[in-house]
Design an enzyme around this catalytic site. Structure first.
Site, PDB file in Angstrom:
ATOM      1  N   GLU A 161       0.807  -1.237   0.000  1.00  0.00           N
ATOM      2  CA  GLU A 161       0.000   0.000   0.000  1.00  0.00           C
ATOM      3  C   GLU A 161       0.838   1.284   0.000  1.00  0.00           C
ATOM      4  O   GLU A 161       0.339   2.366   0.234  1.00  0.00           O
ATOM      5  CB  GLU A 161      -0.932   0.018   1.222  1.00  0.00           C
ATOM      6  CG  GLU A 161      -2.339  -0.441   0.995  1.00  0.00           C
ATOM      7  CD  GLU A 161      -2.527  -1.888   0.539  1.00  0.00           C
ATOM      8  OE1 GLU A 161      -1.582  -2.716   0.588  1.00  0.00           O
ATOM      9  OE2 GLU A 161      -3.630  -2.192   0.091  1.00  0.00           O
ATOM     10  N   TYR A 220       3.420   2.036   2.059  1.00  0.00           N
ATOM     11  CA  TYR A 220       3.970   2.459   3.358  1.00  0.00           C
ATOM     12  C   TYR A 220       5.492   2.249   3.378  1.00  0.00           C
ATOM     13  O   TYR A 220       6.087   1.829   2.380  1.00  0.00           O
ATOM     14  CB  TYR A 220       3.271   1.700   4.490  1.00  0.00           C
ATOM     15  CG  TYR A 220       1.825   2.132   4.678  1.00  0.00           C
ATOM     16  CD1 TYR A 220       1.533   3.419   5.113  1.00  0.00           C
ATOM     17  CD2 TYR A 220       0.769   1.270   4.403  1.00  0.00           C
ATOM     18  CE1 TYR A 220       0.212   3.833   5.287  1.00  0.00           C
ATOM     19  CE2 TYR A 220      -0.551   1.680   4.567  1.00  0.00           C
ATOM     20  CZ  TYR A 220      -0.829   2.956   5.011  1.00  0.00           C
ATOM     21  OH  TYR A 220      -2.130   3.371   5.167  1.00  0.00           O
ATOM     22  N   ARG A 252       2.544  -8.599   4.651  1.00  0.00           N
ATOM     23  CA  ARG A 252       1.652  -8.139   3.570  1.00  0.00           C
ATOM     24  C   ARG A 252       2.522  -7.552   2.471  1.00  0.00           C
ATOM     25  O   ARG A 252       3.128  -6.482   2.626  1.00  0.00           O
ATOM     26  CB  ARG A 252       0.644  -7.114   4.080  1.00  0.00           C
ATOM     27  CG  ARG A 252      -0.374  -6.790   3.014  1.00  0.00           C
ATOM     28  CD  ARG A 252      -1.707  -6.386   3.563  1.00  0.00           C
ATOM     29  NE  ARG A 252      -2.682  -6.331   2.470  1.00  0.00           N
ATOM     30  CZ  ARG A 252      -3.731  -5.554   2.454  1.00  0.00           C
ATOM     31  NH1 ARG A 252      -3.978  -4.764   3.474  1.00  0.00           N
ATOM     32  NH2 ARG A 252      -4.563  -5.559   1.438  1.00  0.00           N
ATOM     33  N   HIS A 264      -1.484   3.833  -1.882  1.00  0.00           N
ATOM     34  CA  HIS A 264      -2.583   4.779  -1.617  1.00  0.00           C
ATOM     35  C   HIS A 264      -2.586   5.935  -2.611  1.00  0.00           C
ATOM     36  O   HIS A 264      -3.622   6.517  -2.881  1.00  0.00           O
ATOM     37  CB  HIS A 264      -2.493   5.322  -0.193  1.00  0.00           C
ATOM     38  CG  HIS A 264      -2.968   4.332   0.833  1.00  0.00           C
ATOM     39  ND1 HIS A 264      -4.127   3.611   0.696  1.00  0.00           N
ATOM     40  CD2 HIS A 264      -2.426   3.935   2.006  1.00  0.00           C
ATOM     41  CE1 HIS A 264      -4.280   2.814   1.743  1.00  0.00           C
ATOM     42  NE2 HIS A 264      -3.259   2.991   2.542  1.00  0.00           N
ATOM     43  N   GLN A 269     -18.002   4.939   2.275  1.00  0.00           N
ATOM     44  CA  GLN A 269     -18.526   6.187   2.849  1.00  0.00           C
ATOM     45  C   GLN A 269     -18.422   6.275   4.366  1.00  0.00           C
ATOM     46  O   GLN A 269     -18.259   7.370   4.898  1.00  0.00           O
ATOM     47  CB  GLN A 269     -19.978   6.392   2.415  1.00  0.00           C
ATOM     48  CG  GLN A 269     -20.065   6.833   0.965  1.00  0.00           C
ATOM     49  CD  GLN A 269     -21.499   7.011   0.498  1.00  0.00           C
ATOM     50  OE1 GLN A 269     -22.362   7.434   1.241  1.00  0.00           O
ATOM     51  NE2 GLN A 269     -21.756   6.674  -0.740  1.00  0.00           N
TER      52      GLN A 269
HETATM   53  P1  NAP Z   1     -26.472  17.047  -4.035  1.00  0.00           P
HETATM   54  O1  NAP Z   1     -25.234  16.280  -3.871  1.00  0.00           O
HETATM   55  O2  NAP Z   1     -26.898  17.991  -2.995  1.00  0.00           O
HETATM   56  O3  NAP Z   1     -26.336  17.826  -5.431  1.00  0.00           O
HETATM   57  C1  NAP Z   1     -27.348  18.641  -5.927  1.00  0.00           C
HETATM   58  C2  NAP Z   1     -26.797  19.413  -7.129  1.00  0.00           C
HETATM   59  O4  NAP Z   1     -27.824  20.201  -7.634  1.00  0.00           O
HETATM   60  C3  NAP Z   1     -25.653  20.311  -6.785  1.00  0.00           C
HETATM   61  O5  NAP Z   1     -24.663  20.154  -7.782  1.00  0.00           O
HETATM   62  C4  NAP Z   1     -26.252  21.706  -6.811  1.00  0.00           C
HETATM   63  O6  NAP Z   1     -25.228  22.525  -7.313  1.00  0.00           O
HETATM   64  C5  NAP Z   1     -27.426  21.568  -7.749  1.00  0.00           C
HETATM   65  N1  NAP Z   1     -28.586  22.370  -7.390  1.00  0.00           N
HETATM   66  C6  NAP Z   1     -29.150  22.512  -6.165  1.00  0.00           C
HETATM   67  N2  NAP Z   1     -30.231  23.320  -6.234  1.00  0.00           N
HETATM   68  C7  NAP Z   1     -30.367  23.680  -7.523  1.00  0.00           C
HETATM   69  C8  NAP Z   1     -31.277  24.507  -8.213  1.00  0.00           C
HETATM   70  N3  NAP Z   1     -32.293  25.114  -7.595  1.00  0.00           N
HETATM   71  N4  NAP Z   1     -31.097  24.688  -9.536  1.00  0.00           N
HETATM   72  C9  NAP Z   1     -30.089  24.076 -10.177  1.00  0.00           C
HETATM   73  N5  NAP Z   1     -29.181  23.294  -9.574  1.00  0.00           N
HETATM   74  C10 NAP Z   1     -29.314  23.090  -8.251  1.00  0.00           C
HETATM   75  O7  NAP Z   1     -27.694  16.088  -4.248  1.00  0.00           O
HETATM   76  P2  NAP Z   1     -27.876  14.812  -5.163  1.00  0.00           P
HETATM   77  O8  NAP Z   1     -26.945  14.790  -6.295  1.00  0.00           O
HETATM   78  O9  NAP Z   1     -29.316  14.793  -5.436  1.00  0.00           O
HETATM   79  O10 NAP Z   1     -27.488  13.626  -4.213  1.00  0.00           O
HETATM   80  C11 NAP Z   1     -28.253  13.396  -3.050  1.00  0.00           C
HETATM   81  C12 NAP Z   1     -27.379  12.722  -2.031  1.00  0.00           C
HETATM   82  O11 NAP Z   1     -27.179  11.375  -2.388  1.00  0.00           O
HETATM   83  C13 NAP Z   1     -26.031  13.389  -1.937  1.00  0.00           C
HETATM   84  O12 NAP Z   1     -25.963  14.270  -0.862  1.00  0.00           O
HETATM   85  C14 NAP Z   1     -25.104  12.247  -1.777  1.00  0.00           C
HETATM   86  O13 NAP Z   1     -24.694  12.120  -0.438  1.00  0.00           O
HETATM   87  C15 NAP Z   1     -25.868  10.991  -2.131  1.00  0.00           C
HETATM   88  N6  NAP Z   1     -25.241  10.373  -3.284  1.00  0.00           N
HETATM   89  C16 NAP Z   1     -23.910  10.181  -3.289  1.00  0.00           C
HETATM   90  C17 NAP Z   1     -23.310   9.601  -4.363  1.00  0.00           C
HETATM   91  C18 NAP Z   1     -21.836   9.403  -4.400  1.00  0.00           C
HETATM   92  O14 NAP Z   1     -21.130   9.827  -3.506  1.00  0.00           O
HETATM   93  N7  NAP Z   1     -21.299   8.781  -5.406  1.00  0.00           N
HETATM   94  C19 NAP Z   1     -24.063   9.201  -5.444  1.00  0.00           C
HETATM   95  C20 NAP Z   1     -25.430   9.426  -5.420  1.00  0.00           C
HETATM   96  C21 NAP Z   1     -26.000  10.011  -4.330  1.00  0.00           C
HETATM   97  P3  NAP Z   1     -25.345  24.106  -7.457  1.00  0.00           P
HETATM   98  O15 NAP Z   1     -26.232  24.559  -6.328  1.00  0.00           O
HETATM   99  O16 NAP Z   1     -23.927  24.597  -7.363  1.00  0.00           O
HETATM  100  O17 NAP Z   1     -25.900  24.334  -8.787  1.00  0.00           O
HETATM  101 FE1  SF4 Z   2     -17.226   0.551   4.105  1.00  0.00          FE
HETATM  102 FE2  SF4 Z   2     -19.558  -0.438   4.907  1.00  0.00          FE
HETATM  103 FE3  SF4 Z   2     -19.388   0.839   2.556  1.00  0.00          FE
HETATM  104 FE4  SF4 Z   2     -18.291  -1.592   2.919  1.00  0.00          FE
HETATM  105  S1  SF4 Z   2     -20.471  -1.065   2.965  1.00  0.00           S
HETATM  106  S2  SF4 Z   2     -17.336   0.135   1.936  1.00  0.00           S
HETATM  107  S3  SF4 Z   2     -17.582  -1.432   5.029  1.00  0.00           S
HETATM  108  S4  SF4 Z   2     -19.063   1.717   4.578  1.00  0.00           S
END
Ligand code: NAP
Ligand code: SF4
Length: 680
Positions: free
Chosen positions: A168, A170, A218, A256, A343
């Site tokens: 990794e 290290y 490892r 990493h 996450q």
């Molecule tokens: P989000 O992460 O809060 O993103 C919403 C997006 O919409 C932002 O880019 C925001 O940017 C834009 N936005 C907000 N209000 C707006 C408006 N009135 N008009 C136009 N644009 C607007 O929410 P999400 O994408 O719906 O995801 C929801 C949650 O699911 C997230 O918080 C996340 O934790 C989770 N999620 C995570 C992942 C991942 O990590 N891979 C994948 C899917 C879901 P601007 O305001 O700058 O325009």
């Molecule tokens: Fe980490 Fe749990 Fe997501 Fe697996 S499911 S990657 S252990 S948070």
């Protein structure tokens, strides 16, 4: 009696001086608990549950042999007699449950985020702001001494052995590779010189601890960085280490700082098993496979075919402490599967928070979040069978309450049903399988296709009503938002509409990125992608001919032309997980997605999406515009007032998106459901 078909995985492994009860290793995971002496009782409880769950061999999170090796200031260290009492809490807990445990000795080298960092050469790592001091001849001697003292103390603390962390990226990996070892003395240059440090450490540790103490090393079998070792060098190092006294080789893949993902959910399951198998063919001691193995079938196949002797899973034991017992009793369908999201585990570790698990919020909180049987069973209604609702319903039922789970659609899952359609997120389906099985097992009454009303909830006489009704996608007020070009992300991900070849995505949050990856995927390519295709796309040579296994990537042509837009300034995707966001950004960059920040939306019409960036007007001539502009809470059933319900009325609670749509994520949703249900 065992009812399992995973007989190879469950077969004991005789090491000559001791026997492991099966072939499953719980790999090292930094929880954060090992860094503070007052958290050792919690750490012992965490390991006790995993040992009780049947795992053959546990490896602790990394413990430094000295101050220079700290990952973070005051990180877990074993360098004095005074540390033993805490470590004995851990070893006693594991031994009382019939398990075995190794303490991992980890010296961070230049990955340390603290001012005392050292390395082979003074080359700063891209993941720490501290430039390392090259170890002097005396510094090397004292480092070897510190490893030996640490291993001896681990033996005094009743560990069954140690794992020496050599992968990794290290310290020991830093000495092994030209990338970070540019020394001109006897510790640099040829591979014989570069491997002297790990070799001396293993030789002297073995001498100090005797023959009957497990020494697992490892080894990095694929560095995945420029200037990493070739396969010939890996084998030469392994054979020398074996001679020096290694009992078992665990394997590690990728430094990493590597820009190739190795453990996120989009990496195919068991992607690196063939590399571990090549190591097994080159040494006589047992070899352990690791990385993206999360279910027993792959693990069983690897051992049954003779590829490796053992399989290491780390995060799967955060997700389910009982993994092995469930395999042994033919209950694989009850396993809470790690979905590789990072996450609540790695993202927490990198934010200096205690590691837990998105699908199992008890992980790392075994003494604090307890699902005790209630003495006063209550009638509980949970409204909404998304992640929050499924979690609340199953935990409430586990605690002995009588639970009814209402869902307006025809199946459970909520946002997870949508997420699992995104390429690379196929594992999310496992969480639905887990909850479906537990809803059945725990006797939760599931009522599908029913949009329950407040009157109905009152009439049915529930004591508690948990609203987990989730969210509705936000419809931004942009001129032309009702134009036929405009699509909702739900319709796109559910396959109800097929956008054209040029698409603008409004909103660059988690869902905007998900939609982009969905639209970039050529439907002719089956999912999940094969290991071969994944290696081509990322430029990985599993034969590791040279350069740490890196070759030129050969991704397919982008399937669509995409624009991903946000109003705020700064990098799109800045809010994605620390350990996975870079992977999503890399995929989009590779596919030439135009990511624009500081966008003002003017209107949508037949010509496309009219925007301005820094005051400069622009038209994006797209076929479709997909709205991914965040979410709004859906909690219409919640009483208007915060005042306590009138006598005879149920208590109302809100969790997940229904409570707060901003920053909603499944981690918060599942945890809120579990915490509330455990306290009813
Ligand atoms: P989000 O992460 O809060 O993103 C919403 C997006 O919409 C932002 O880019 C925001 O940017 C834009 N936005 C907000 N209000 C707006 C408006 N009135 N008009 C136009 N644009 C607007 O929410 P999400 O994408 O719906 O995801 C929801 C949650 O699911 C997230 O918080 C996340 O934790 C989770 N999620 C995570 C992942 C991942 O990590 N891979 C994948 C899917 C879901 P601007 O305001 O700058 O325009
Ligand atoms: Fe980490 Fe749990 Fe997501 Fe697996 S499911 S990657 S252990 S948070």
């Amino acid at each position: 009696m065992s009812t399992t078909t995973h007989t190879h995985l469950l077969r004991p492994l005789n090491l000559g001086f001791t026997t492991l009860r099966n072939r499953v290793v719980m790999g090292s995971m930094h929880t954060g608990l090992e860094d503070r002496y007052y958290n050792y009782p919690k750490l012992a409880a965490y390991f006790r549950e995993r040992a009780r769950g049947g795992v053959g061999l546990i490896v602790t999170g990394g413990i430094s042999p000295d101050r220079r090796g700290w990952l973070l200031p005051f990180g877990g260290t074993l360098n004095s007699f005074f540390d033993l009492a805490n470590h004995r809490l851990v070893t006693r807990a594991v031994h009382e449950e019939g398990g075995k445990i190794l303490m991992q000795i980890l010296h961070s080298g230049r990955y340390g985020y603290q001012p005392f960092v050292v390395s082979a050469s003074a080359i700063k790592s891209p993941i720490s702001k501290f430039k390392p001091r090259p170890l002097s001849e005396r510094g090397i001697a004292s480092t070897i001494h510190d490893y030996v003292r640490c291993a001896k103390l681990a033996q005094d603390a009743d560990y069954d052995g140690v794992e020496i962390m050599g992968s990794e990226g290290y310290l020991l990996n830093q000495f092994l590779c030209k990338r970070t070892n540019q020394r001109t003395d006897d510790w640099g240059g040829s591979i014989e010189n570069r491997m002297r440090l790990p070799l001396e450490i293993v030789r002297q540790v073995r001498e100090a601890v005797g023959r009957k103490f497990i020494l697992m090393y490892r080894i990095s079998i694929l560095d995945l960085v420029d200037g990493g070792n070739s396969w010939e060098e890996v084998v030469q190092v392994a054979q020398a280490l074996e001679q020096a006294g290694v009992t078992i080789f665990n394997t590690g893949v990728g430094w990493h700082e590597a820009r190739i993902p190795t453990i996120v959910t989009s990496v195919p399951r068991a992607a690196f098993a063939s590399v571990a198998a090549r190591l097994k063919a080159s040494v006589k001691v047992p070899v352990v496979a690791s990385n993206r193995i999360n279910m027993p079938d792959e693990a069983e196949a690897m051992i049954a075919s003779g590829q490796v002797d053992m399989v290491s899973m780390a995060r799967p034991f955060l997700a389910d402490a009982e993994f092995v017992n469930k395999v042994a009793t033919g209950r694989v369908d009850e396993i809470n599967t790690c979905i590789g999201c990072n996450q609540a585990c790695l993202d927490h570790t990198f934010a200096n928070q205690r590691a837990s698990c998105l699908v199992n919020p008890r992980a790392g909180h075994e003494t604090e979040l307890v699902y005790r049987k209630t003495t006063q069973p209550r009638r509980v209604a949970v409204v909404g069978a998304g992640p929050a609702g499924m979690s609340a319903a199953t935990v409430a039922a586990e605690c002995g309450h009588e639970v009814t789970l209402f869902e307006s659609s025809d199946s459970i899952g909520g946002q997870f049903k949508v997420a699992m359609r995104v390429p690379g997120k196929e594992e999310f389906a496992q969480t639905l399988r887990y909850f479906a099985r537990h809803i059945e097992l725990l006797g939760v009454k599931l009522v599908l296709n029913q949009r329950v009303t407040r009157a109905q909830l009152l009439a049915e006489g529930f004591d508690e009503v948990i609203l987990a009704t989730g969210i509705v996608p936000r419809k931004p007020s942009i001129e032309g938002v009702d134009h036929p070009k405009v699509l909702s992300y739900l319709d796109v991900l559910q396959g109800k509409v097929t956008p054209g070849k040029q698409v603008a995505i409004i909103g660059a949050g988690g869902i905007g990125f998900d939609v982009a990856e969905f639209l970039l995927h050529d439907p002719a390519i089956s999912l999940p992608v094969s290991i071969e295709r994944w290696c081509q796309e990322w430029g990985v040579d599993l034969q590791a001919q040279a350069n740490g296994g890196l070759v030129a990537p050969a991704p397919p042509e982008p399937y669509r032309q995409l624009f991903l837009l946000q109003r705020k300034a700064g990098k799109p995707g800045a809010g994605l997980g620390k350990t996975s966001g870079w992977v999503h950004r890399a995929v989009l960059q590779r596919n030439d997605v135009k990511m624009l920040s500081g966008v003002a939306y003017e209107r949508i019409d037949d010509a496309g999406l009219h925007i301005s960036v820094d005051g400069m007007p622009r038209v994006l001539p797209v076929d479709h515009v997909v709205l991914c502009a965040g979410q709004e809470s859906l909690a219409e059933l919640m009483p208007d007032t915060k005042a306590q319900a009138t006598p005879g009325e149920p208590r109302f609670h809100r969790i997940g998106g229904a409570a707060l749509a901003t920053e909603l994520d499944a981690k918060r949703a599942i945890r809120e459901g579990a915490v509330l249900a455990a306290r009813l």
